[in-house]
Design an enzyme around this catalytic site. Structure first.
Site, PDB file in Angstrom:
ATOM      1  N   ASP A   1      90.825 101.043  30.961  1.00 52.04           N
ATOM      2  CA  ASP A   1      90.128 101.525  29.768  1.00 52.04           C
ATOM      3  C   ASP A   1      91.186 101.894  28.747  1.00 52.04           C
ATOM      4  O   ASP A   1      92.157 102.582  29.070  1.00 52.04           O
ATOM      5  CB  ASP A   1      89.225 102.721  30.062  1.00 52.04           C
ATOM      6  CG  ASP A   1      88.171 102.853  28.969  1.00 52.04           C
ATOM      7  OD1 ASP A   1      87.300 101.974  28.885  1.00 52.04           O
ATOM      8  OD2 ASP A   1      88.234 103.817  28.182  1.00 52.04           O
TER       9      ASP A   1
ATOM     10  N   HIS B   1     101.220  99.259  26.004  1.00 46.74           N
ATOM     11  CA  HIS B   1     100.554 100.298  26.793  1.00 46.74           C
ATOM     12  C   HIS B   1     100.109  99.733  28.147  1.00 46.74           C
ATOM     13  O   HIS B   1     100.299 100.343  29.183  1.00 46.74           O
ATOM     14  CB  HIS B   1      99.356 100.831  25.993  1.00 46.74           C
ATOM     15  CG  HIS B   1      98.476  99.756  25.407  1.00 46.74           C
ATOM     16  ND1 HIS B   1      98.982  98.667  24.749  1.00 46.74           N
ATOM     17  CD2 HIS B   1      97.126  99.586  25.413  1.00 46.74           C
ATOM     18  CE1 HIS B   1      97.981  97.876  24.354  1.00 46.74           C
ATOM     19  NE2 HIS B   1      96.845  98.419  24.755  1.00 46.74           N
TER      20      HIS B   1
HETATM   21  P1  IMP Z   1      87.502  99.257  26.376  1.00 45.70           P
HETATM   22  O1  IMP Z   1      88.749  99.589  27.112  1.00 45.70           O
HETATM   23  O2  IMP Z   1      86.786  98.092  26.965  1.00 45.70           O
HETATM   24  O3  IMP Z   1      86.620 100.464  26.157  1.00 45.70           O
HETATM   25  O4  IMP Z   1      87.860  98.746  24.912  1.00 45.70           O
HETATM   26  C1  IMP Z   1      89.092  98.918  24.369  1.00 45.70           C
HETATM   27  C2  IMP Z   1      89.100  98.607  22.889  1.00 45.70           C
HETATM   28  O5  IMP Z   1      90.457  98.632  22.491  1.00 45.70           O
HETATM   29  C3  IMP Z   1      88.594  97.207  22.520  1.00 45.70           C
HETATM   30  O6  IMP Z   1      88.137  97.187  21.197  1.00 45.70           O
HETATM   31  C4  IMP Z   1      89.846  96.372  22.635  1.00 45.70           C
HETATM   32  O7  IMP Z   1      89.794  95.223  21.816  1.00 45.70           O
HETATM   33  C5  IMP Z   1      90.908  97.348  22.146  1.00 45.70           C
HETATM   34  N1  IMP Z   1      92.169  97.101  22.841  1.00 45.70           N
HETATM   35  C6  IMP Z   1      92.507  97.476  24.098  1.00 45.70           C
HETATM   36  N2  IMP Z   1      93.730  97.027  24.407  1.00 45.70           N
HETATM   37  C7  IMP Z   1      94.148  96.354  23.328  1.00 45.70           C
HETATM   38  C8  IMP Z   1      95.348  95.643  23.050  1.00 45.70           C
HETATM   39  O8  IMP Z   1      96.241  95.504  23.884  1.00 45.70           O
HETATM   40  N3  IMP Z   1      95.423  95.089  21.830  1.00 45.70           N
HETATM   41  C9  IMP Z   1      94.441  95.195  20.888  1.00 45.70           C
HETATM   42  N4  IMP Z   1      93.304  95.830  21.095  1.00 45.70           N
HETATM   43  C10 IMP Z   1      93.155  96.407  22.316  1.00 45.70           C
END
Ligand code: IMP
Length: 191
Positions: A68, A176
């Site tokens: 997440d 990250h």
């Molecule tokens: P979740 O972890 O599915 O709740 O969503 C994470 C949010 O952060 C989404 O909108 C992803 O596109 C964005 N996100 C997570 N990691 C990255 C990354 O490495 N690059 C760009 N966007 C990220």
């Protein structure tokens, strides 16, 4: 070792595949017959990552990892944070999310931000979380076409290129997600 990657996000999936050792057999939610949109109702990255990994472990009994992640922007008091995926609405649209972010920061000089990831690992031995972060700034326009999500607007510290202008090897080396996965891999290797 078999590992179930508990994400339906193709961008995350591709990065996790590159970051994890090649000797591991990596399964997807689809391959395991699970929905690709797992419940995430927590208030922190760790709660959400654990919720997704627990859900999949309870149904398959396989070692599960869930990621997440999100973006925390200094001038927005840490927003969008856990709401990063839904920043511009429930449709989880990257273009709309980035447009909203650039709009919110219009005229703002302090553009510092960080990406955070929490990776949860759940197996019959218990639950563990591994965190990673990368600091940087938000650009004033979209730059680059690689990667996914907010990559075109994130300029990592010490780099002239956004995440979307870097290739995946260079992004993974500083991201990250890269940091969190290295901690997970070290943990698995030490066991
Ligand atoms: P979740 O972890 O599915 O709740 O969503 C994470 C949010 O952060 C989404 O909108 C992803 O596109 C964005 N996100 C997570 N990691 C990255 C990354 O490495 N690059 C760009 N966007 C990220």
């Amino acid at each position: 070792m078999r590992l179930l990657l508990c994400t339906g996000n193709p961008g995350k999936l591709a990065e996790l595949r590159k970051l994890l050792p090649s000797g591991m057999e990596l399964l997807t939610l689809q391959g395991a017959g699970l929905p690709t949109d797992l419940p995430e109702t927590g208030h922190t990255f760790a709660e959400n990552a654990l919720q997704k990994a627990r859900f999949a472990f309870a149904r398959t009994g396989l070692p599960c990892i869930a990621d997440d992640s999100g973006l925390e922007v200094q001038a927005l008091n840490g927003a969008p944070g856990v709401d990063t995926a839904f920043y511009a609405g429930p449709q989880k649209n990257d273009r709309a999310n980035m447009a909203k972010l650039l709009h919110e920061l219009e005229g703002t000089a302090d553009r510092r931000a960080r990406f955070r990831t929490v990776i949860a690992y759940v197996d019959s031995g218990g639950e563990h979380v591994f965190e990673g972060e990368v600091r940087g700034t938000i650009t004033t326009e979209l730059r680059g076409t690689n990667g996914f999500g907010y990559d075109p607007v994130f300029l990592p510290e010490m780099s002239d290129l956004t995440f979307a202008e870097l290739d995946n090897v260079h992004k993974n080396a500083i991201s990250h997600r890269g940091h969190a996965v290295w901690k997970l891999v070290r943990f698995l290797a030490e066991r």
